[in-house]
Design a protein around this motif. Structure first.
Motif, mmCIF file in Angstrom:
data_model
loop_
_atom_site.group_PDB
_atom_site.id
_atom_site.type_symbol
_atom_site.label_atom_id
_atom_site.label_comp_id
_atom_site.label_asym_id
_atom_site.label_seq_id
_atom_site.Cartn_x
_atom_site.Cartn_y
_atom_site.Cartn_z
ATOM 1 N N ALA A 40 0.831 -1.202 0.000
ATOM 2 C CA ALA A 40 0.000 0.000 0.000
ATOM 3 C C ALA A 40 0.869 1.256 0.000
ATOM 4 O O ALA A 40 0.552 2.244 -0.673
ATOM 5 C CB ALA A 40 -0.924 -0.020 1.215
ATOM 6 N N ASN A 41 1.961 1.224 0.738
ATOM 7 C CA ASN A 41 2.906 2.336 0.776
ATOM 8 C C ASN A 41 3.482 2.590 -0.618
ATOM 9 O O ASN A 41 3.578 3.740 -1.062
ATOM 10 C CB ASN A 41 4.017 2.016 1.784
ATOM 11 C CG ASN A 41 4.987 3.157 2.003
ATOM 12 O OD1 ASN A 41 4.658 4.322 1.845
ATOM 13 N ND2 ASN A 41 6.200 2.805 2.390
ATOM 14 N N LEU A 42 3.850 1.548 -1.315
ATOM 15 C CA LEU A 42 4.378 1.682 -2.676
ATOM 16 C C LEU A 42 3.338 2.296 -3.610
ATOM 17 O O LEU A 42 3.656 3.197 -4.393
ATOM 18 C CB LEU A 42 4.832 0.324 -3.212
ATOM 19 C CG LEU A 42 5.314 0.296 -4.663
ATOM 20 C CD1 LEU A 42 6.525 1.202 -4.858
ATOM 21 C CD2 LEU A 42 5.635 -1.130 -5.082
ATOM 22 N N ALA A 43 2.110 1.839 -3.531
ATOM 23 C CA ALA A 43 1.047 2.389 -4.379
ATOM 24 C C ALA A 43 0.856 3.877 -4.097
ATOM 25 O O ALA A 43 0.715 4.685 -5.025
ATOM 26 C CB ALA A 43 -0.259 1.631 -4.158
ATOM 27 N N GLY A 44 0.872 4.250 -2.827
ATOM 28 C CA GLY A 44 0.747 5.659 -2.468
ATOM 29 C C GLY A 44 1.896 6.485 -3.016
ATOM 30 O O GLY A 44 1.702 7.588 -3.530
ATOM 31 N N PHE A 45 3.102 5.940 -2.925
ATOM 32 C CA PHE A 45 4.282 6.641 -3.445
ATOM 33 C C PHE A 45 4.163 6.873 -4.948
ATOM 34 O O PHE A 45 4.436 7.973 -5.440
ATOM 35 C CB PHE A 45 5.554 5.839 -3.140
ATOM 36 C CG PHE A 45 6.754 6.320 -3.909
ATOM 37 C CD1 PHE A 45 7.444 7.452 -3.511
ATOM 38 C CD2 PHE A 45 7.182 5.636 -5.041
ATOM 39 C CE1 PHE A 45 8.538 7.911 -4.234
ATOM 40 C CE2 PHE A 45 8.278 6.083 -5.764
ATOM 41 C CZ PHE A 45 8.961 7.217 -5.362
ATOM 42 N N ALA A 81 14.490 8.679 -1.113
ATOM 43 C CA ALA A 81 13.623 8.988 0.024
ATOM 44 C C ALA A 81 12.659 7.834 0.287
ATOM 45 O O ALA A 81 12.392 7.475 1.440
ATOM 46 C CB ALA A 81 12.853 10.283 -0.227
ATOM 47 N N PHE A 82 12.141 7.235 -0.795
ATOM 48 C CA PHE A 82 11.217 6.113 -0.611
ATOM 49 C C PHE A 82 11.933 4.896 -0.022
ATOM 50 O O PHE A 82 11.353 4.152 0.766
ATOM 51 C CB PHE A 82 10.518 5.740 -1.915
ATOM 52 C CG PHE A 82 9.491 4.666 -1.716
ATOM 53 C CD1 PHE A 82 8.321 4.929 -1.014
ATOM 54 C CD2 PHE A 82 9.707 3.390 -2.197
ATOM 55 C CE1 PHE A 82 7.386 3.925 -0.797
ATOM 56 C CE2 PHE A 82 8.775 2.392 -1.989
ATOM 57 C CZ PHE A 82 7.604 2.655 -1.292
ATOM 58 N N SER A 83 13.182 4.698 -0.373
ATOM 59 C CA SER A 83 13.950 3.594 0.231
ATOM 60 C C SER A 83 14.085 3.801 1.729
ATOM 61 O O SER A 83 13.891 2.866 2.522
ATOM 62 C CB SER A 83 15.343 3.503 -0.401
ATOM 63 O OG SER A 83 15.236 3.184 -1.762
ATOM 64 N N LEU A 84 14.403 5.022 2.133
ATOM 65 C CA LEU A 84 14.474 5.336 3.558
ATOM 66 C C LEU A 84 13.101 5.198 4.202
ATOM 67 O O LEU A 84 12.966 4.646 5.300
ATOM 68 C CB LEU A 84 15.026 6.753 3.757
ATOM 69 C CG LEU A 84 15.146 7.234 5.196
ATOM 70 C CD1 LEU A 84 16.044 6.307 6.021
ATOM 71 C CD2 LEU A 84 15.668 8.666 5.228
ATOM 72 N N ASN A 85 12.084 5.665 3.506
ATOM 73 C CA ASN A 85 10.710 5.536 3.964
ATOM 74 C C ASN A 85 10.387 4.068 4.240
ATOM 75 O O ASN A 85 9.869 3.719 5.305
ATOM 76 C CB ASN A 85 9.773 6.124 2.886
ATOM 77 C CG ASN A 85 8.323 5.734 3.011
ATOM 78 O OD1 ASN A 85 7.972 4.582 3.201
ATOM 79 N ND2 ASN A 85 7.450 6.717 2.840
ATOM 80 N N GLY A 86 10.686 3.197 3.284
ATOM 81 C CA GLY A 86 10.382 1.775 3.438
ATOM 82 C C GLY A 86 11.110 1.145 4.612
ATOM 83 O O GLY A 86 10.540 0.335 5.354
ATOM 84 N N LEU A 87 12.362 1.515 4.796
ATOM 85 C CA LEU A 87 13.148 0.987 5.913
ATOM 86 C C LEU A 87 12.574 1.440 7.256
ATOM 87 O O LEU A 87 12.345 0.619 8.153
ATOM 88 C CB LEU A 87 14.607 1.434 5.778
ATOM 89 C CG LEU A 87 15.541 1.022 6.911
ATOM 90 C CD1 LEU A 87 15.715 -0.492 6.939
ATOM 91 C CD2 LEU A 87 16.891 1.708 6.746
ATOM 92 N N LEU A 88 12.336 2.744 7.388
ATOM 93 C CA LEU A 88 11.783 3.259 8.636
ATOM 94 C C LEU A 88 10.386 2.703 8.906
ATOM 95 O O LEU A 88 10.043 2.359 10.045
ATOM 96 C CB LEU A 88 11.737 4.792 8.613
ATOM 97 C CG LEU A 88 13.076 5.513 8.568
ATOM 98 C CD1 LEU A 88 12.872 7.010 8.384
ATOM 99 C CD2 LEU A 88 13.880 5.219 9.818
ATOM 100 N N TYR A 89 9.590 2.617 7.859
ATOM 101 C CA TYR A 89 8.234 2.092 8.001
ATOM 102 C C TYR A 89 8.267 0.641 8.463
ATOM 103 O O TYR A 89 7.529 0.254 9.366
ATOM 104 C CB TYR A 89 7.490 2.249 6.675
ATOM 105 C CG TYR A 89 6.007 1.998 6.741
ATOM 106 C CD1 TYR A 89 5.232 2.430 7.811
ATOM 107 C CD2 TYR A 89 5.354 1.345 5.707
ATOM 108 C CE1 TYR A 89 3.866 2.212 7.846
ATOM 109 C CE2 TYR A 89 3.992 1.131 5.728
ATOM 110 C CZ TYR A 89 3.245 1.568 6.810
ATOM 111 O OH TYR A 89 1.892 1.348 6.831
ATOM 112 N N GLN A 90 9.145 -0.155 7.875
ATOM 113 C CA GLN A 90 9.252 -1.558 8.287
ATOM 114 C C GLN A 90 9.695 -1.666 9.741
ATOM 115 O O GLN A 90 9.195 -2.522 10.488
ATOM 116 C CB GLN A 90 10.205 -2.335 7.379
ATOM 117 C CG GLN A 90 10.199 -3.830 7.642
ATOM 118 C CD GLN A 90 8.812 -4.432 7.477
ATOM 119 O OE1 GLN A 90 8.136 -4.206 6.470
ATOM 120 N NE2 GLN A 90 8.355 -5.185 8.461
#
Length: 131
Positions: A40-45, A81-90
């Motif tokens: 869902a995060n990827l779709a939003g991005f 930024a999305f890579s960092l987003n994914g790491l922090l989100y996980q």
């Protein structure tokens, strides 16, 4: 208003619109479609990327950079930024301290400052004049 102040305010407004698009789509996908949070995060991005690029190029930075220069540079900034987003989100999802929606909102706010600096200093700077 001072040039940098106006630019920062425009960045906040455009970023808030893009982050809202990202967050709303991700939440709708998680709740309505039962998608896993990271998908869902990827779709939003993906949807918010276009909002962010167009808004930042036109309003935040009023960049005269050509799309063929600015778009690839902004894509590098956004994907980083999305890579960092994914790491922090996980990390937040694994800790289970917050609901997924709240964790995503926190991550989106946290990553925004780095995105501003990279966009201002690199992605939207005009190309140097040809020799």
């Amino acid at each position: 208003m001072h040039h940098r102040g106006r630019r920062a305010l425009s960045f906040v407004i455009v970023g808030a619109v893009a982050a809202t698009v990202h967050w709303l789509l991700a939440c709708a996908a998680m709740r309505g479609l039962a998608w896993p949070p990271q998908l869902a995060n990827l779709a939003g991005f993906v949807l918010a990327f276009g909002v962010s690029y167009a808004g930042h190029k036109r309003y935040s930075f009023r960049s005269g950079a050509r799309h063929r220069d600015a778009l690839p540079r902004f894509a590098v900034v956004a994907l980083s930024a999305f890579s960092l987003n994914g790491l922090l989100y996980q990390m937040l999802l694994s800790a289970q301290l917050l609901p997924p929606e709240a964790a995503l909102a926190l991550v989106l706010l946290t990553v925004a400052a780095g995105t501003y600096l990279a966009s201002r200093l690199w992605a939207f700077r005009p190309a140097p004049p040809a020799p």
